[in-house]
Design a protein around this motif. Structure first.
Motif, PDB file in Angstrom:
ATOM      1  N   SER A 221       0.676  -1.082   0.026  1.00 38.32           N
ATOM      2  CA  SER A 221      -0.094   0.185   0.018  1.00 38.32           C
ATOM      3  C   SER A 221       0.836   1.185  -0.020  1.00 38.32           C
ATOM      4  O   SER A 221       0.533   2.401  -0.494  1.00 38.32           O
ATOM      5  N   ASN A 222       2.124   1.310   0.521  1.00 33.84           N
ATOM      6  CA  ASN A 222       3.118   2.214   0.366  1.00 33.84           C
ATOM      7  C   ASN A 222       4.259   1.893  -0.074  1.00 33.84           C
ATOM      8  O   ASN A 222       5.104   2.751   0.177  1.00 33.84           O
ATOM      9  N   SER A 223       4.506   1.090  -0.774  1.00 30.21           N
ATOM     10  CA  SER A 223       5.932   0.744  -1.231  1.00 30.21           C
ATOM     11  C   SER A 223       6.237   1.682  -2.123  1.00 30.21           C
ATOM     12  O   SER A 223       5.746   2.325  -3.203  1.00 30.21           O
ATOM     13  N   PRO A 224       7.618   2.134  -2.224  1.00 29.06           N
ATOM     14  CA  PRO A 224       8.361   3.187  -3.355  1.00 29.06           C
ATOM     15  C   PRO A 224       8.012   2.531  -4.529  1.00 29.06           C
ATOM     16  O   PRO A 224       7.994   1.275  -4.630  1.00 29.06           O
ATOM     17  N   SER A 225       7.868   3.254  -5.505  1.00 27.46           N
ATOM     18  CA  SER A 225       7.981   2.788  -6.944  1.00 27.46           C
ATOM     19  C   SER A 225       9.240   2.490  -7.587  1.00 27.46           C
ATOM     20  O   SER A 225       9.245   1.798  -8.591  1.00 27.46           O
ATOM     21  N   ASN A 226      10.439   3.031  -7.066  1.00 26.25           N
ATOM     22  CA  ASN A 226      11.585   2.718  -7.664  1.00 26.25           C
ATOM     23  C   ASN A 226      12.739   1.998  -6.851  1.00 26.25           C
ATOM     24  O   ASN A 226      12.753   2.403  -5.724  1.00 26.25           O
ATOM     25  N   ASN A 227      13.049   0.962  -7.204  1.00 29.56           N
ATOM     26  CA  ASN A 227      13.925  -0.016  -6.473  1.00 29.56           C
ATOM     27  C   ASN A 227      13.536  -0.143  -5.219  1.00 29.56           C
ATOM     28  O   ASN A 227      14.476   0.168  -4.287  1.00 29.56           O
ATOM     29  N   PRO A 228      12.208  -0.402  -4.636  1.00 31.85           N
ATOM     30  CA  PRO A 228      12.100  -0.736  -3.289  1.00 31.85           C
ATOM     31  C   PRO A 228      12.993  -1.741  -2.680  1.00 31.85           C
ATOM     32  O   PRO A 228      13.362  -2.875  -3.251  1.00 31.85           O
ATOM     33  N   THR A 229      13.175  -1.753  -1.281  1.00 31.29           N
ATOM     34  CA  THR A 229      14.036  -2.483  -0.607  1.00 31.29           C
ATOM     35  C   THR A 229      13.318  -3.047   0.586  1.00 31.29           C
ATOM     36  O   THR A 229      13.914  -3.720   1.477  1.00 31.29           O
ATOM     37  N   GLY A 230      11.994  -2.887   0.836  1.00 30.23           N
ATOM     38  CA  GLY A 230      11.245  -3.351   1.591  1.00 30.23           C
ATOM     39  C   GLY A 230      11.017  -2.251   2.863  1.00 30.23           C
ATOM     40  O   GLY A 230      11.655  -1.326   2.996  1.00 30.23           O
ATOM     41  N   PRO A 231      10.033  -2.635   4.048  1.00 36.40           N
ATOM     42  CA  PRO A 231       9.828  -2.095   5.064  1.00 36.40           C
ATOM     43  C   PRO A 231      10.479  -1.788   6.052  1.00 36.40           C
ATOM     44  O   PRO A 231      11.830  -2.333   5.919  1.00 36.40           O
ATOM     45  N   SER A 232      10.495  -1.138   7.291  1.00 34.91           N
ATOM     46  CA  SER A 232      11.319  -1.077   8.188  1.00 34.91           C
ATOM     47  C   SER A 232      11.222  -2.427   8.831  1.00 34.91           C
ATOM     48  O   SER A 232      10.370  -3.352   8.872  1.00 34.91           O
ATOM     49  N   PRO A 233      12.422  -2.706   9.864  1.00 30.08           N
ATOM     50  CA  PRO A 233      12.683  -3.810  10.489  1.00 30.08           C
ATOM     51  C   PRO A 233      11.447  -4.413  11.185  1.00 30.08           C
ATOM     52  O   PRO A 233      10.889  -3.770  11.957  1.00 30.08           O
ATOM     53  N   SER A 234      11.062  -5.723  11.230  1.00 33.85           N
ATOM     54  CA  SER A 234      10.006  -6.424  11.778  1.00 33.85           C
ATOM     55  C   SER A 234      10.431  -7.778  12.233  1.00 33.85           C
ATOM     56  O   SER A 234      11.674  -7.951  12.471  1.00 33.85           O
ATOM     57  N   LYS A 235       9.512  -8.577  12.559  1.00 35.49           N
ATOM     58  CA  LYS A 235       9.829  -9.921  13.077  1.00 35.49           C
ATOM     59  C   LYS A 235      10.576 -11.077  12.100  1.00 35.49           C
ATOM     60  O   LYS A 235      11.168 -11.730  12.241  1.00 35.49           O
ATOM     61  N   ASP A 236       9.980 -10.911  10.771  1.00 38.08           N
ATOM     62  CA  ASP A 236      10.055 -11.849   9.907  1.00 38.08           C
ATOM     63  C   ASP A 236      10.662 -11.332   8.512  1.00 38.08           C
ATOM     64  O   ASP A 236      10.597  -9.893   8.243  1.00 38.08           O
ATOM     65  N   ARG A 237      11.454 -12.063   7.756  1.00 35.40           N
ATOM     66  CA  ARG A 237      12.110 -11.781   6.444  1.00 35.40           C
ATOM     67  C   ARG A 237      11.118 -12.402   5.483  1.00 35.40           C
ATOM     68  O   ARG A 237      10.340 -13.417   5.803  1.00 35.40           O
ATOM     69  N   VAL A 238      11.015 -11.829   4.147  1.00 30.15           N
ATOM     70  CA  VAL A 238      10.240 -12.606   2.955  1.00 30.15           C
ATOM     71  C   VAL A 238      10.870 -13.834   2.325  1.00 30.15           C
ATOM     72  O   VAL A 238      12.186 -13.844   2.289  1.00 30.15           O
ATOM     73  N   VAL A 239      10.039 -14.873   2.411  1.00 33.02           N
ATOM     74  CA  VAL A 239      10.539 -15.998   1.447  1.00 33.02           C
ATOM     75  C   VAL A 239       9.614 -15.985   0.179  1.00 33.02           C
ATOM     76  O   VAL A 239       8.275 -15.783   0.548  1.00 33.02           O
ATOM     77  N   ARG A 240      10.005 -16.299  -0.936  1.00 35.22           N
ATOM     78  CA  ARG A 240       9.212 -16.597  -2.188  1.00 35.22           C
ATOM     79  C   ARG A 240       9.372 -17.818  -2.821  1.00 35.22           C
ATOM     80  O   ARG A 240      10.288 -18.462  -2.783  1.00 35.22           O
TER      81      ARG A 240
END
Length: 275
Positions: A221-240
């Motif tokens: 909903s608020n991701s940058p449109s150019n070369n996004p690197t993800g949100p602020s630190p949280s509990k989990d990392r992304v897996v795909r």
């Protein structure tokens, strides 16, 4: 006059000493520089580095729609919405997941249980994947890293050659992915299924792949449109990507999931990216 004569003589005698001192200092400096010992690279490590470098695929940057391939698809969940436009710079990504053979050559360990040289390495945490990358960069002099979530999805969808497939390279999962309805429920060697439009294998299925981003369910909903690197630190990392253990729907190119970075599993590995 005598004083000047004596001073000239003193200078003449001093010159050879001064010259010799300069030569000795210079020689000492070169010896220190050229005599410095370097740790020789093990042949198997060098071979692994060469193999990794040769398997990197150049991905031309571009603009794509990130998120659900088809918003009407009942398998499309809220984490994959809203669809949004992202622009990425060019990068390189591994044709295959990092293999157990490559991990062993760099790290000297076999964390995946039953050894299968050409299978993806698994049972490694996000942090252990970073340790592998750091050692690989030290040996190779390159700058490998994990892909961002946006880079991973762009590559999985086919980059600038995308055909809009549901899975990476096809609309029929069984042609490109190993997942739980395939008869042999176990990890498989890389590259046995069809590649996607960019020549990348196993972007769908076989093993989940760590990304560099932290996971945030509402990030789209608020991701940058150019070369996004993800949100602020949280509990989990992304897996795909889904895996041999999970259902077919996990193998969709838009599917997102999360995993705690200090945890490991026998269906979680990773793929490399570089510039």
């Amino acid at each position: 006059m005598k004083t000047i004569y004596l001073q000239i003589l003193a200078l003449l005698f001093a010159l050879p000493v001064f010259s010799q001192a300069q030569t000795e200092d210079a020689s000492h400096g070169k010896a220190a520089k050229h005599g410095a010992k370097t740790t020789p690279v093990d042949p198997k490590t060098a071979e692994a580095v060469k193999a990794i470098e040769s398997r990197m695929v150049q991905i031309t940057g571009g603009t794509f729609t990130m998120g659900c391939v088809n918003p009407q698809d009942s398998e499309c969940i809220n984490w994959e919405k809203p669809r949004h436009t992202v622009t990425l710079s060019s990068f390189q990504i591994g044709k295959y997941d990092v293999t157990q053979k490559e991990w062993k050559a760099i790290m000297g360990t076999t964390p995946s249980g039953k050894y299968c040289a050409e299978c993806p390495v698994v049972n490694v945490t996000w942090f252990e994947a970073q340790e592998f990358i750091n050692k690989l960069n030290q040996v190779s002099g390159k700058n490998f890293r994990l892909p961002t979530e946006a880079e991973w999805e762009y590559a999985a969808k086919g980059g600038d050659k995308a055909h809009g497939y549901k899975y990476s390279g096809a609309n029929e999962a069984e042609t490109v992915a190993w997942y739980d309805s395939i008869i042999s429920k176990e990890i498989h060697p890389v590259g046995q299924k069809k590649p996607n439009e960019l020549g990348l294998y196993d972007m769908s299925g076989n093993v989940w792949q760590w990304c560099s981003d932290w996971f945030e369910p509402k990030y789209y909903s608020n991701s940058p449109s150019n070369n996004p690197t993800g949100p602020s630190p949280s509990k989990d990392r992304v897996v795909r990507g889904g895996s041999w253990w999970g259902p077919m729907r996990d193998c969709r190119v838009a599917n997102r999931d999360k995993f705690e970075p200090e945890k490991k599993d026998d269906d979680v590995g990773f793929r490399l990216v570089s510039k």
